[in-house]
Design an enzyme around this catalytic site. Sequence first.
Site, short mmCIF file in Angstrom:
data_model
loop_
_atom_site.label_atom_id
_atom_site.label_comp_id
_atom_site.label_asym_id
_atom_site.label_seq_id
_atom_site.Cartn_x
_atom_site.Cartn_y
_atom_site.Cartn_z
N LYS A 128 -8.32 -66.78 -39.38
CA LYS A 128 -6.77 -68.00 -39.16
C LYS A 128 -8.09 -69.72 -39.47
CE LYS A 128 -4.69 -64.71 -38.15
NZ LYS A 128 -5.35 -63.47 -39.12
N LYS A 171 -7.70 -67.15 -29.07
CA LYS A 171 -6.94 -66.22 -30.63
C LYS A 171 -8.61 -65.72 -31.79
CE LYS A 171 -1.99 -67.58 -31.93
NZ LYS A 171 -1.66 -68.14 -33.40
N GLU A 213 -5.59 -73.46 -29.99
CA GLU A 213 -4.28 -74.67 -29.92
C GLU A 213 -4.17 -74.30 -29.36
OE1 GLU A 213 -3.34 -72.66 -35.02
OE2 GLU A 213 -2.97 -71.81 -33.12
N LYS A 250 7.92 -57.59 -34.89
CA LYS A 250 9.48 -58.03 -35.19
C LYS A 250 9.88 -56.87 -35.62
CE LYS A 250 7.31 -60.86 -38.63
NZ LYS A 250 6.70 -61.22 -40.04
N ARG A 304 0.38 -60.99 -48.58
CA ARG A 304 0.40 -59.46 -50.03
C ARG A 304 2.33 -59.50 -49.29
NH1 ARG A 304 2.79 -58.11 -44.82
NH2 ARG A 304 1.91 -58.65 -42.52
#
Length: 462
Positions: A128, A171, A213, A250, A304
């Site tokens: 990241k 994170k 962040e 999701k 991907r």
Amino acid sequence: MAEPLDKALAERRFDTVLIANRGEIAARIQHACRELGLKTVAICSEADRQASYGKTADSFLCIGPSNAARSYLNQDAILLAAHLTGAGAIHPGYGFLSENAAFSDAVEKAGLVFIGPEASSIATMGDKISAKRAMIAAGVPCVPGPDTSLPDDLASIERIAQEIGYPVIIKAAGGGGGRGMRVVPEADGLHEAIALTREEARQAFGSPALYMEKFLEHPRHIEIQVLCDNNGNAIWLGHRDCSMQRRHQKVVEEAPAPGISSEAIEAVGTVCVEACRQIRYRGVGTFEFLYENGSFYFIEMNTRLQVEHPVTEMTSGIDIAQAQIQVAQGVPLETSQDDVTCTGHSFECRINAEDPDGFLPSVGTITDLALPEGPGIRVDTHIHAGYRVSPYYDSLIAKLIVHAPTRTEAMARMREALAVTRIEGISTNLPLLRALFEDEGLARGETDIRYLEQWLQHRRAA
């Protein structure tokens, strides 16, 4: 036409693809290969010996026990299967080894084609911190916070948090899937959050590296799908809203994202494809953004094919799975950005084998099955009556996708499709999905990434 980034790669061809995955995505890739006239090799674990796609593959091999670590994650077994069957390429699908740079490199070194980006791209975007640094260099808007890992010195970390402004989010640099993250509302919780997240990152991802962040309070999750060839050509295929999430997983996706101007999206899409050219990206990929108060903030790039790619296929008219395979064959993109026209509206519901209230996985045999059919309805699945849902893998068993001229009509079509869908013998989240498509907030397009969690809390309290 630009010169190929890698002439040798651009000229490679293959006629047989080994699908290094299982479930609905294995069936989806097999269908794409057949449409392109390619042979397929399906692999399985002991738990998946009766997989329907195995019966329609040109070759079908069991490569190990039910435990994924000894089968679908066993790189040596997969490469051996490719060698034994004469496969010239390996498609990793999503999950498992799909974003494993070492596997991509091993496939290429074995003289095979990895249907995905180069290992260097996977490594850059998989971390990241390096991904954020690359995106800042390319002009992609990012969440406020430094593009370096956090130091060990707690006093320095405190200063960084103060500069960003609370609340902040910690994170894991190598994280994903919603793991390795902690929100810190105030300064007094910072030290504990750092210690806990470092240990979680070390255990889950093999590295204690963290970054920090700004924590956005009520953002939406917006994605931009890109497709790039080996000649430096890159296009973006519209955008998706994936805000309907539970614990960062999701549940419902739609395309296009409602309520965002075409001018704003076009500006970000243009920057994304330019970033792809700068990092010499090939294949399909997805830029994920948080969107709040009219601004986009890059969070990560998935290197991907994604679970939710069908909603973009339905609106763009482009078969993303086929395009991904053709790019890997060295075929230049024939579609320019001016040719991309997204029409209508599409929704996708993820159907999971789980209790709709407690969300515990459901294991057992599907005794009866009825899936919807008709114009504007698509079902991606591998299940059938008699199929046994195993406890070893992800609970996703089907994806129900609809398309219609307008968002309102697409919602109505999804309600109708969900109403006639029947899966008996196990528990599924179908009752939850049906309830969601009666929700006024979803109908108005007013969801954000915390909407579903709050909706569930209100539902339990009622």
